[in-house]
Design a protein around this motif. Sequence first.
Motif, PDB file in Angstrom:
ATOM      1  N   ASP A  38       0.806  -1.224   0.000  1.00  0.00           N
ATOM      2  CA  ASP A  38       0.000   0.000   0.000  1.00  0.00           C
ATOM      3  C   ASP A  38       0.836   1.269   0.000  1.00  0.00           C
ATOM      4  N   GLU A  39       2.096   1.160   0.381  1.00  0.00           N
ATOM      5  CA  GLU A  39       3.039   2.268   0.299  1.00  0.00           C
ATOM      6  C   GLU A  39       4.435   1.690   0.360  1.00  0.00           C
ATOM      7  N   CYS A  40       5.416   2.441  -0.161  1.00  0.00           N
ATOM      8  CA  CYS A  40       6.768   1.901  -0.231  1.00  0.00           C
ATOM      9  C   CYS A  40       7.791   2.998  -0.513  1.00  0.00           C
ATOM     10  N   CYS A  41       9.056   2.599  -0.419  1.00  0.00           N
ATOM     11  CA  CYS A  41      10.179   3.456  -0.800  1.00  0.00           C
ATOM     12  C   CYS A  41      11.148   2.611  -1.611  1.00  0.00           C
ATOM     13  N   ILE A  42      11.468   3.093  -2.816  1.00  0.00           N
ATOM     14  CA  ILE A  42      12.467   2.435  -3.657  1.00  0.00           C
ATOM     15  C   ILE A  42      13.545   3.452  -4.015  1.00  0.00           C
ATOM     16  N   SER A  43      14.675   2.935  -4.469  1.00  0.00           N
ATOM     17  CA  SER A  43      15.737   3.832  -4.933  1.00  0.00           C
ATOM     18  C   SER A  43      16.275   3.366  -6.270  1.00  0.00           C
ATOM     19  N   ASN A  44      16.838   4.335  -6.965  1.00  0.00           N
ATOM     20  CA  ASN A  44      17.567   4.122  -8.212  1.00  0.00           C
ATOM     21  C   ASN A  44      18.801   5.016  -8.172  1.00  0.00           C
ATOM     22  N   MET A  45      19.750   4.760  -9.065  1.00  0.00           N
ATOM     23  CA  MET A  45      20.993   5.519  -9.100  1.00  0.00           C
ATOM     24  C   MET A  45      20.867   6.694 -10.056  1.00  0.00           C
ATOM     25  N   PRO A  46      21.450   7.859  -9.692  1.00  0.00           N
ATOM     26  CA  PRO A  46      21.476   8.961 -10.647  1.00  0.00           C
ATOM     27  C   PRO A  46      22.395   8.610 -11.816  1.00  0.00           C
ATOM     28  N   ALA A  47      22.093   9.137 -12.987  1.00  0.00           N
ATOM     29  CA  ALA A  47      22.844   8.813 -14.198  1.00  0.00           C
ATOM     30  C   ALA A  47      24.322   9.173 -14.097  1.00  0.00           C
TER      31      ALA A  47
END
Length: 110
Positions: A38-47
């Motif tokens: 129902d809710e979350c936190c994800i991450s990705n890397m900046p280019a």
Amino acid sequence: MLLVSVQPGQEVMETIATQLAERGVTDGAVVSLIGAVDECCISNMPADDASKDILTEYRQPFELTGTGEIKDGKVHLHVVLGREGDAALAGHLHWARVETFFVNAYVLAL
């Protein structure tokens, strides 16, 4: 194969880590992760810098699938999240709350 089930009112990362620790699992593979949050936190890397993370929190329901690993007792998951409008997001999962459905993790201990 072990089944770890996250139920309404539980947080995914914490629940998986706790249940695996209770079973004595410190290393292994999360071969399948399926459910809804129902809710979350994800991450990705900046280019321009792969050593950093951009964390983004979402407060809406998502279908969830993923894989990962457990190394030295630490759970590391990568997920794909499907949301309204047939859109998908992907990234490293930092936390997720289950309130409506469930998340099941299928784990092979090493």
